[in-house]
Scaffold this motif. Sequence first.
Motif, PDB file in Angstrom:
ATOM      1  N   LEU B  73      13.831  51.889  67.371  1.00 41.82           N
ATOM      2  CA  LEU B  73      13.939  51.475  68.765  1.00 41.82           C
ATOM      3  C   LEU B  73      12.974  52.282  69.613  1.00 41.82           C
ATOM      4  N   SER B  74      12.636  51.704  70.753  1.00 41.08           N
ATOM      5  CA  SER B  74      11.694  52.362  71.634  1.00 41.08           C
ATOM      6  C   SER B  74      12.143  52.187  73.076  1.00 41.08           C
ATOM      7  N   LEU B  75      11.762  53.145  73.882  1.00 40.92           N
ATOM      8  CA  LEU B  75      12.024  53.113  75.318  1.00 40.92           C
ATOM      9  C   LEU B  75      10.688  53.038  76.034  1.00 40.92           C
ATOM     10  N   HIS B  76      10.530  51.999  76.877  1.00 37.47           N
ATOM     11  CA  HIS B  76       9.318  51.849  77.665  1.00 37.47           C
ATOM     12  C   HIS B  76       9.637  52.149  79.126  1.00 37.47           C
ATOM     13  N   ILE B  77       8.816  52.970  79.724  1.00 41.89           N
ATOM     14  CA  ILE B  77       8.959  53.281  81.143  1.00 41.89           C
ATOM     15  C   ILE B  77       7.658  52.869  81.819  1.00 41.89           C
ATOM     16  N   VAL B  78       7.793  51.914  82.780  1.00 40.39           N
ATOM     17  CA  VAL B  78       6.567  51.473  83.454  1.00 40.39           C
ATOM     18  C   VAL B  78       6.865  51.034  84.875  1.00 40.39           C
ATOM     19  N   PRO B  79       6.155  51.518  85.887  1.00 42.04           N
ATOM     20  CA  PRO B  79       5.163  52.575  85.756  1.00 42.04           C
ATOM     21  C   PRO B  79       5.818  53.957  85.682  1.00 42.04           C
ATOM     22  N   SER B  80       5.195  54.893  85.013  1.00 38.07           N
ATOM     23  CA  SER B  80       5.744  56.243  84.901  1.00 38.07           C
ATOM     24  C   SER B  80       5.558  56.998  86.216  1.00 38.07           C
ATOM     25  N   GLN B  81       6.594  57.784  86.547  1.00 37.22           N
ATOM     26  CA  GLN B  81       6.578  58.538  87.795  1.00 37.22           C
ATOM     27  C   GLN B  81       6.813  60.026  87.484  1.00 37.22           C
ATOM     28  N   PRO B  82       6.373  60.919  88.369  1.00 33.11           N
ATOM     29  CA  PRO B  82       6.563  62.360  88.113  1.00 33.11           C
ATOM     30  C   PRO B  82       8.029  62.739  87.851  1.00 33.11           C
ATOM     31  N   GLY B  83       8.947  62.068  88.527  1.00 33.29           N
ATOM     32  CA  GLY B  83      10.369  62.359  88.332  1.00 33.29           C
ATOM     33  C   GLY B  83      10.885  61.964  86.959  1.00 33.29           C
ATOM     34  N   ASP B  84      10.077  61.239  86.193  1.00 29.81           N
ATOM     35  CA  ASP B  84      10.474  60.867  84.826  1.00 29.81           C
ATOM     36  C   ASP B  84      10.248  62.007  83.843  1.00 29.81           C
ATOM     37  N   SER B  85       9.578  63.072  84.263  1.00 31.40           N
ATOM     38  CA  SER B  85       9.350  64.226  83.391  1.00 31.40           C
ATOM     39  C   SER B  85      10.693  64.847  83.043  1.00 31.40           C
ATOM     40  N   ALA B  86      11.031  64.833  81.760  1.00 29.15           N
ATOM     41  CA  ALA B  86      12.340  65.287  81.284  1.00 29.15           C
ATOM     42  C   ALA B  86      12.324  65.209  79.760  1.00 29.15           C
ATOM     43  N   VAL B  87      13.424  65.627  79.155  1.00 28.51           N
ATOM     44  CA  VAL B  87      13.601  65.420  77.712  1.00 28.51           C
ATOM     45  C   VAL B  87      14.445  64.161  77.526  1.00 28.51           C
ATOM     46  N   TYR B  88      14.009  63.286  76.643  1.00 28.74           N
ATOM     47  CA  TYR B  88      14.698  62.031  76.389  1.00 28.74           C
ATOM     48  C   TYR B  88      15.304  62.061  74.986  1.00 28.74           C
TER      49      TYR B  88
END
Lengths: 111, 114
Positions: B73-88
């Motif tokens: 499985l995969s997680l797509h984040i679009v568009p990426s934002q600075p607040g998305d910086s984290a551990v997933y």
Amino acid sequence: NAGVTQTPKFRILKIGQSMTLQCTQDMNHNYMYWYRQDPGMGLKLIYYSVGAGITDKGEVPNGYNVSRSTTEDFPLRLELAAPSQTSVYFCASSYGTGSLTFGAGSRLTVL
Amino acid sequence: DQQVKQNSPSLSVQEGRISILNCDYTNSMFDYFLWYKKYPAEGPTFLISISSIKDKNEDGRFTVFLNKSAKHLSLHIVPSQPGDSAVYFCAAIPLIQGAQKLVFGQGTRLTINP
């Protein structure tokens, strides 16, 4: 609404000491869990509970004990602390379907 | 025995571009998959999930894809934002009634660069 509250946030223990990590939730969730996270690793399940008075072992239960006398509280007991128990501990709760709600974590160091 | 694997410890993406985080699993009994996001000194927070009967689930900027035949499985984040910086963290639940005993991957640290 506080969600899942863990105390303490930080603790340093000496080898052989004992302590209890406290966890309480105010969402009336039946299910509660304790996980530990070691550096560079995912969370591993220590113990869980499906309701008051009912607990069961997870993947890494050795060295720990739990009790569930009320729906709200699920304390985790370390009887004889060892360096291998240095970790970050997370408590979580859920209704039994969907996702888990986690507390902020308790960082434990055993020296 | 690592049943859920996230083989990329870290990922760096430019702001505005797509972030793709991957996860592989070995246990065919897993029935439900979740992604959690974790900021430093906080607990993991639920992001998005998918049932094994689906191959895609979308929620705003986040989309999870499931390929059962490949156990991926995969997680797509679009568009990426600075607040998305984290551990997933990717997590899976086996098809067993009762408590949801999540099995977690090791996590991928996502850094979004301005």
